[in-house]
Design an enzyme around this catalytic site. Structure first.
Site, PDB file in Angstrom:
ATOM      1  N   TRP A 229      15.566  54.079 -65.007  1.00 52.44           N
ATOM      2  CA  TRP A 229      15.968  52.698 -64.918  1.00 52.44           C
ATOM      3  C   TRP A 229      16.184  52.216 -63.394  1.00 52.44           C
ATOM      4  O   TRP A 229      16.433  51.127 -63.226  1.00 52.44           O
ATOM      5  CB  TRP A 229      17.493  52.748 -65.437  1.00 52.44           C
ATOM      6  CG  TRP A 229      18.611  53.396 -64.791  1.00 52.44           C
ATOM      7  CD1 TRP A 229      18.474  54.766 -64.202  1.00 52.44           C
ATOM      8  CD2 TRP A 229      19.704  53.076 -64.567  1.00 52.44           C
ATOM      9  NE1 TRP A 229      19.652  55.200 -63.845  1.00 52.44           N
ATOM     10  CE2 TRP A 229      20.769  54.013 -63.911  1.00 52.44           C
ATOM     11  CE3 TRP A 229      20.455  51.485 -64.903  1.00 52.44           C
ATOM     12  CZ2 TRP A 229      22.007  53.893 -63.574  1.00 52.44           C
ATOM     13  CZ3 TRP A 229      21.804  51.892 -64.581  1.00 52.44           C
ATOM     14  CH2 TRP A 229      22.548  52.593 -63.859  1.00 52.44           C
ATOM     15  N   ASP A 230      15.672  53.211 -62.525  1.00 56.17           N
ATOM     16  CA  ASP A 230      15.656  52.925 -60.969  1.00 56.17           C
ATOM     17  C   ASP A 230      14.967  51.719 -60.809  1.00 56.17           C
ATOM     18  O   ASP A 230      15.435  50.675 -59.922  1.00 56.17           O
ATOM     19  CB  ASP A 230      15.027  54.240 -60.383  1.00 56.17           C
ATOM     20  CG  ASP A 230      15.861  55.277 -60.516  1.00 56.17           C
ATOM     21  OD1 ASP A 230      16.527  55.665 -61.855  1.00 56.17           O
ATOM     22  OD2 ASP A 230      16.083  56.231 -59.680  1.00 56.17           O
TER      23      ASP A 230
ATOM     24  N   GLU B 265      26.469  60.215 -65.276  1.00 59.50           N
ATOM     25  CA  GLU B 265      25.944  61.564 -66.128  1.00 59.50           C
ATOM     26  C   GLU B 265      26.914  62.723 -65.965  1.00 59.50           C
ATOM     27  O   GLU B 265      26.261  63.725 -66.291  1.00 59.50           O
ATOM     28  CB  GLU B 265      24.468  61.916 -65.273  1.00 59.50           C
ATOM     29  CG  GLU B 265      23.702  60.685 -65.708  1.00 59.50           C
ATOM     30  CD  GLU B 265      22.361  60.668 -64.925  1.00 59.50           C
ATOM     31  OE1 GLU B 265      21.368  60.144 -65.500  1.00 59.50           O
ATOM     32  OE2 GLU B 265      22.141  61.502 -63.840  1.00 59.50           O
TER      33      GLU B 265
ATOM     34  N   LYS C 191      29.846  60.856 -61.177  1.00 60.60           N
ATOM     35  CA  LYS C 191      28.878  61.233 -60.255  1.00 60.60           C
ATOM     36  C   LYS C 191      28.487  59.926 -59.561  1.00 60.60           C
ATOM     37  O   LYS C 191      28.186  59.837 -58.373  1.00 60.60           O
ATOM     38  CB  LYS C 191      27.728  61.356 -61.316  1.00 60.60           C
ATOM     39  CG  LYS C 191      26.332  61.655 -60.436  1.00 60.60           C
ATOM     40  CD  LYS C 191      25.138  62.074 -61.241  1.00 60.60           C
ATOM     41  CE  LYS C 191      23.906  62.424 -60.722  1.00 60.60           C
ATOM     42  NZ  LYS C 191      22.642  62.758 -61.248  1.00 60.60           N
ATOM     43  N   GLN C 192      28.662  58.501 -60.304  1.00 60.60           N
ATOM     44  CA  GLN C 192      28.230  57.392 -59.775  1.00 60.60           C
ATOM     45  C   GLN C 192      28.884  56.346 -60.522  1.00 60.60           C
ATOM     46  O   GLN C 192      29.515  56.481 -61.431  1.00 60.60           O
ATOM     47  CB  GLN C 192      26.559  57.153 -59.927  1.00 60.60           C
ATOM     48  CG  GLN C 192      26.118  56.955 -61.258  1.00 60.60           C
ATOM     49  CD  GLN C 192      24.517  57.220 -61.444  1.00 60.60           C
ATOM     50  OE1 GLN C 192      24.130  58.475 -61.328  1.00 60.60           O
ATOM     51  NE2 GLN C 192      23.742  56.185 -61.517  1.00 60.60           N
TER      52      GLN C 192
END
Length: 787
Positions: A356-357, A499, A612-613
């Site tokens: 998806w980056d 994640e 994580k993000q």
């Protein structure tokens, strides 16, 4: 060791340099100095070899699978860079003897790598060497090297150089050895074929030697070994202080190249064509081919797309140029059957797979600056629909279920099943992303819509875009699970962008974007039926849109969207807010990402309020009109302290949101941290390759964050907020086929329409304006808060 201020005069803030050689930290420079042109990428190992180096050359889109229990990956092509040098019998090796001067520098402006070495051999003899290298943007098959050797005493030089196919992907050999040949005593050729995908590779190389700019003949002995062909040039007599120049030009071609798809392709014709091309390059020489290459960089990239930052720290200017450089060298703009790997073409990390980056972090750069490239990247997704259909069917769903990791057009899911070690159990950790990280499907739909709104490319939508949005909506409506107790549709057992939380129910990002995807499909189904009946009929035949629409109508009002609590917090999923809260100070202050897993395994992390993000926060970024500023602030206050930014995707998202909230000091700190993921002092962060999505995030931080550019439901908005460290920011964007040049100072926003087409409307601070050639607005004074 790294120096980011070596560029002088016209090269100020254009150069990234390594000023000390240390064989313990080879990976950093190998990755961030990597060269490429989108067709191929070469990790910047030195000519001479060292223990611990990773010699990688990749050609985009040439995937191969070594064995049934392996996943598809980009194969490491035979090495054309390596050379061995012996001075009076002593091998050139910087771990021996003494280094009097060392500097290796990537010139971003001209995309050339230059290394300067003043080396004293263990015998006491001294040599000054200059190594130059480029991978041509003007000729996608060409690699150029030029080595100048100046001995400070009479010397006998021996050089071994050629093509080495003994390289592997971390021990995996993806190639069947083919024929090796020497032509006309100067041109070396080696053929390889991938073991499973059966792609032919043809590599050619040749050498030219000069003294005082005059070509000289040097005799050598041709040698062939297993997967290797080299020339051994012995007994080259050099005079003291007399420069000796070696030019090495190499080409790489494959049968998968988009100019080799004709029905009459043969390996023999590819060998002949590639050899002819090398001969033409050799006739021109290094300098002429380099000039063509650097001129292409200037015309295609820097003269057209350069971003100017004037402020306290020249590093910021360098950082955005570094990002643009790498987004150019890693993007296969030449071929819509290919996409961008998470490490670009700079290392084996993530095996060259697309995530998806691309859609969320990299595509915006290309949409706003090079729409044709953005279209090509989306066309790749359209061509992978068969694999997405197969993944949906295999999981019991309908429509297009895009793979979390993608490679070949036909592959479908290619995510590895097992990854890093579990520190508690001692077994390999299962990678669940390929099974249940499903938001990638709505990410593709969102990127398609974003491209359309910004470019107005109706042709793309008719050929690909509408189908992508409709087909992904079909998946979501089949994916929903009815909860009889709540009388709602839920999305259970998923991984969201965070994640560190696996097997969760009703991840807010997933549910909201799935809802958006279905809603957008319903809108376009109605529009097509009313305004494009022929296209509607074609798509209806493929997808049974009447039936799909009935399902959408029934489920959309009942799709559960996590609600904002009284304290303003939007639950990340059904259970996140009830998990254990621990002191994360140690991990927030970590010197390397992932330190949490030195104390916990993933199962334990899953039960802690730690992220994580960005997860909820990236939802606020993409679908920002659904949430008010108070809600965004409340969620920032709750989630950011619990976010470790262990993903390189996270800092840039938070930077843009902080800028939106008017907290420019905080935004600038986040931008600086993001810019130093690859360029910072940590010498191990880039060992497996550069962080591609983070580089796209750096551009978003500058243009979408500080530049304030945003597309909201088809409308251009520009609300710039410069950080204190900057006095001026200038950048180009494309909008609906028009090129705009935006300049922001502390007091003004100036926008020039340089294409002279249709007037462009935009909003600024809630007011609507129209640009007719140029407009200048006075900016309100900024108030920046520091947390």
């Amino acid at each position: 060791m790294m120096n980011y201020s070596t560029g002088q005069a016209e090269y100020k803030n254009w150069c990234v340099a390594e000023e000390r050689f240390d064989s313990q930290f080879l990976g950093k420079a190998e990755a961030i100095f990597s060269l490429g042109n989108g067709y191929m990428g070469a990790r910047s190992t030195t000519e001479e070899r060292y223990v611990g180096e990773v010699r990688n050359t990749f050609v985009a889109g040439t995937f191969n699978r070594f064995a049934e229990n392996e996943v598809t990956e980009l194969p490491n092509v035979a090495d054309v860079i390596a050379m061995e040098f012996f001075f009076n019998g002593t091998r050139f090796d910087l771990t021996l003897g003494k280094i009097h001067h060392y500097k290796r520098q990537l010139d971003l402006k001209r995309a050339e790598l230059v290394r300067e070495v003043d080396w004293e051999a263990p015998t006491g003899e001294r040599y000054v060497l200059e190594f130059r290298r480029f991978v041509s943007l003007a000729d996608r098959h060409l690699v150029g090297q030029r080595i100048t050797i100046t001995p400070l005493q009479e010397t006998t030089l021996r050089v071994i150089s050629g093509i080495n196919g003994q390289v592997t992907n971390s021990g995996v050999q993806h190639f069947i050895e083919g024929e090796k040949r020497l032509y006309e005593e100067v041109y070396l050729q080696q053929v390889q074929k991938t073991t499973e995908s059966k792609i032919d590779f043809v590599l050619n190389t040749t050498h030219r030697f000069m003294k005082q700019d005059t070509p000289v003949q040097v005799k050598g002995l041709i040698q062939m070994d297993r997967r290797k062909i080299v020339y051994d040039f012995k007994q080259i007599a050099l005079q003291a202080n007399e420069p000796f120049v070696i030019e090495k030009l190499s080409t790489i071609h494959t049968s998968r190249d988009n100019d080799q798809r004709q029905a009459d392709y043969t390996l023999e014709s590819l060998r002949e064509e590639s050899l002819t091309e090398l001969k033409e390059a050799a006739a021109a020489g290094y300098e002429a081919k380099f000039h063509q290459h650097s001129a292409e960089w200037d015309q295609r990239i820097w003269s057209a797309l350069d971003i100017e930052i004037e402020g306290d720290d020249g590093f910021d200017q360098l950082a955005i140029r570094f990002a643009q450089y790498h987004m150019t060298v890693m993007t296969p703009a030449h071929d819509h059957r290919m996409n961008i790997g998470a490490k670009g073409l700079s290392g084996e990390g993530y095996k060259g797979h697309t995530f998806w980056d691309t859609e969320i972090f990299l595509l915006p750069y290309f949409i706003y600056t090079q729409p044709k490239v953005a279209k090509s990247l989306l066309e790749y997704r359209y061509q992978t629909l068969p694999g997405a259909h197969r993944k949906a069917l295999e999981n019991g769903y309908e429509g297009a279920m895009f793979p979390w990791e993608s490679a070949w057009l036909e592959d479908g899911e290619v995510t590895p099943v097992y990854g890093a070690a579990d520190i508690v159990t001692g077994t390999a950790t299962k990678i669940w992303s390929g099974f249940i990280e499903q938001h990638i499907t709505s990410d593709v739909a969102f990127a398609t819509w974003q491209y359309y709104q910004i470019t107005g490319d109706e042709t793309f939508m008719e050929e690909s875009g509408y189908e992508l949005i409709l087909d992904t909506a079909k998946f979501w409506s089949s994916r929903l699970e009815w909860n009889d107790a709540a009388k709602q549709y839920h999305i259970n057992q998923v991984i969201g962008p965070d994640e560190y939380k696996e097997h969760v129910n009703n991840n807010a990002f997933t549910n909201y974007t799935a809802h958006w995807n279905i809603q957008k499909a319903m809108e376009y189904k109605t529009v097509l039926e009313q305004t494009k009946p022929a296209l509607y009929e074609r798509l209806d035949e493929k997808m049974n849109l009447a039936k799909a629409f009935a399902k959408w109508e029934e489920c959309l009002p009942l799709l559960y969207l996590p609600a904002i609590r009284e304290d303003g917090v939007l639950p990340q999923d059904d259970t996140y807010l009830s998990k254990e809260i621990i002191d994360l100070t140690k991990y927030k202050q970590q010197t390397h990402v992932g330190s949490l897993f030195e104390d916990y395994n993933l199962e334990q992390v899953n039960e802690i309020q730690v992220s994580k993000q960005a997860d909820v926060m990236i939802l606020f970024y993409l679908l920002e009109d659904l949430f008010d500023q108070k809600t965004k602030q409340a969620n920032w206050s709750y989630y950011e302290p619990k976010t470790l930014h262990d993903s390189s995707l996270s800092l840039s998202t938070h930077c843009v949101l902080a800028s939106d909230m008017g907290e420019t000091d905080l935004a600038y700190d986040l931008f600086s941290r993001a810019a130093r993921i690859d360029l910072g002092p940590n010498m191990k962060t880039s060992d497996h390759g550069i962080h591609a999505a983070s580089l796209g995030g750096i551009w978003q931080s500058v243009v979408n964050g500080f530049g304030g550019v945003r597309m909201l439901n088809g409308q251009l908005r520009i609300n710039p907020r410069l950080p204190k460290a900057w006095d001026r920011l200038a950048f180009p964007i494309h909008w609906q086929g028009e090129r705009l040049e935006c300049t922001v100072t502390r007091d003004t926003l100036d926008i020039k329409q340089v294409t002279g087409g249709q007037p462009v409307s935009f909003t600024h601070d809630g007011n609507l304006y129209t640009i007719e050639r140029e407009i200048q607005l006075t900016l309100q004074p900024q108030v920046s808060e520091t947390r």
